[in-house]
Design a protein around this motif. Structure first.
Motif, PDB file in Angstrom:
ATOM      1  N   THR A 105       0.840  -1.191   0.000  1.00  0.00           N
ATOM      2  CA  THR A 105       0.000   0.000   0.000  1.00  0.00           C
ATOM      3  C   THR A 105       0.877   1.242   0.000  1.00  0.00           C
ATOM      4  N   ILE A 106       0.576   2.157  -0.906  1.00  0.00           N
ATOM      5  CA  ILE A 106       1.329   3.408  -0.969  1.00  0.00           C
ATOM      6  C   ILE A 106       0.850   4.310   0.163  1.00  0.00           C
ATOM      7  N   LYS A 107       1.801   4.700   1.024  1.00  0.00           N
ATOM      8  CA  LYS A 107       1.485   5.509   2.202  1.00  0.00           C
ATOM      9  C   LYS A 107       1.797   6.986   2.001  1.00  0.00           C
ATOM     10  N   GLU A 108       2.808   7.281   1.190  1.00  0.00           N
ATOM     11  CA  GLU A 108       3.222   8.676   1.019  1.00  0.00           C
ATOM     12  C   GLU A 108       4.033   8.798  -0.262  1.00  0.00           C
ATOM     13  N   ILE A 109       3.915   9.942  -0.901  1.00  0.00           N
ATOM     14  CA  ILE A 109       4.722  10.254  -2.081  1.00  0.00           C
ATOM     15  C   ILE A 109       5.405  11.587  -1.814  1.00  0.00           C
ATOM     16  N   LYS A 110       6.736  11.584  -1.879  1.00  0.00           N
ATOM     17  CA  LYS A 110       7.523  12.789  -1.605  1.00  0.00           C
ATOM     18  C   LYS A 110       8.267  13.201  -2.868  1.00  0.00           C
ATOM     19  N   LEU A 120      10.295   9.998  -3.944  1.00  0.00           N
ATOM     20  CA  LEU A 120      10.409   8.877  -3.029  1.00  0.00           C
ATOM     21  C   LEU A 120       8.986   8.455  -2.658  1.00  0.00           C
ATOM     22  N   VAL A 121       8.728   7.165  -2.761  1.00  0.00           N
ATOM     23  CA  VAL A 121       7.406   6.623  -2.485  1.00  0.00           C
ATOM     24  C   VAL A 121       7.532   5.687  -1.280  1.00  0.00           C
ATOM     25  N   ILE A 122       6.786   5.991  -0.234  1.00  0.00           N
ATOM     26  CA  ILE A 122       6.781   5.151   0.964  1.00  0.00           C
ATOM     27  C   ILE A 122       5.701   4.094   0.776  1.00  0.00           C
ATOM     28  N   VAL A 123       6.110   2.833   0.870  1.00  0.00           N
ATOM     29  CA  VAL A 123       5.204   1.708   0.636  1.00  0.00           C
ATOM     30  C   VAL A 123       5.256   0.769   1.841  1.00  0.00           C
ATOM     31  N   GLU A 124       4.080   0.406   2.352  1.00  0.00           N
ATOM     32  CA  GLU A 124       3.991  -0.618   3.389  1.00  0.00           C
ATOM     33  C   GLU A 124       3.681  -1.937   2.699  1.00  0.00           C
ATOM     34  N   CYS A 125       4.569  -2.905   2.906  1.00  0.00           N
ATOM     35  CA  CYS A 125       4.407  -4.228   2.308  1.00  0.00           C
ATOM     36  C   CYS A 125       4.193  -5.239   3.428  1.00  0.00           C
ATOM     37  N   GLU A 126       3.003  -5.817   3.475  1.00  0.00           N
ATOM     38  CA  GLU A 126       2.710  -6.852   4.452  1.00  0.00           C
ATOM     39  C   GLU A 126       2.771  -8.205   3.750  1.00  0.00           C
ATOM     40  N   LEU A 142      10.879   3.755  -1.822  1.00  0.00           N
ATOM     41  CA  LEU A 142      11.259   3.366  -3.180  1.00  0.00           C
ATOM     42  C   LEU A 142      11.382   4.602  -4.057  1.00  0.00           C
ATOM     43  N   LEU A 143      12.235   4.497  -5.030  1.00  0.00           N
ATOM     44  CA  LEU A 143      12.406   5.569  -6.005  1.00  0.00           C
ATOM     45  C   LEU A 143      11.442   5.335  -7.158  1.00  0.00           C
ATOM     46  N   SER A 144      10.739   6.395  -7.554  1.00  0.00           N
ATOM     47  CA  SER A 144       9.813   6.302  -8.679  1.00  0.00           C
ATOM     48  C   SER A 144      10.062   7.470  -9.626  1.00  0.00           C
TER      49      SER A 144
END
Length: 148
Positions: A105-110, A120-126, A142-144
């Motif tokens: 799930t994408i949590k934040e995009i910076k 920079l994309v913050i992703v929570e991976c369960e 992650l870099l996008s």
């Protein structure tokens, strides 16, 4: 099936991605552990009974490797999964015959201030098992890239 490459402009906070499933056998657990994490609770069922885990458990690094395999197939970022850090936890052990899948799930995009073509994309991976129990939680950066 090859999924369409996702660029920065395709992503939004809240987007979720579900991977394929992966069966983790006792044999796979022991093979990985014997090479990369040779501890009794990863390598030998009978010795594992008398450990903290009370039975054979996959190495956390094995679970992480399976997660990466599943992540690359389910989150097809253009230019690949390029990590810039993260935090990983293993709330419970991964066991023989667990069937794992990853929900990301994408949590934040910076957006980058100095490089407007990337963020920079913050992703929570369960990483969940067949009972939907979380075996691993990875919050990663992650870099996008934008489409040129």
């Amino acid at each position: 099936m090859v999924k369409k490459a996702l660029y920065l402009d395709d992503l939004k906070v809240g987007d979720s991605f579900i991977s394929e499933k992966y069966h983790l056998s006792a044999d796979k657990i022991k093979r990985f552990a014997n090479e990369f994490d040779p501890q009794a609770f990863h390598c030998d069922e009978s010795l594992a009974e008398d450990t903290f885990f009370k039975g054979l458990a996959a190495s956390g690094w094995h679970t992480a490797a399976v997660t990466m395999k599943l992540l690359t197939g389910s989150l097809p970022l253009a230019h690949g999964i390029i990590g810039a850090g993260g935090e990983i936890t293993w709330p419970q052990p991964t066991r023989p015959n667990d069937v794992l899948y990853v929900k990301s799930t994408i949590k934040e995009i910076k957006p980058s201030k100095s490089k407007p073509n990337q963020a920079l994309v913050i992703v929570e991976c369960e990483t969940l098992n067949q009972r939907n129990e979380v075996c691993q939680r990875l919050v990663t950066t992650l870099l996008s890239f934008r489409k040129s």
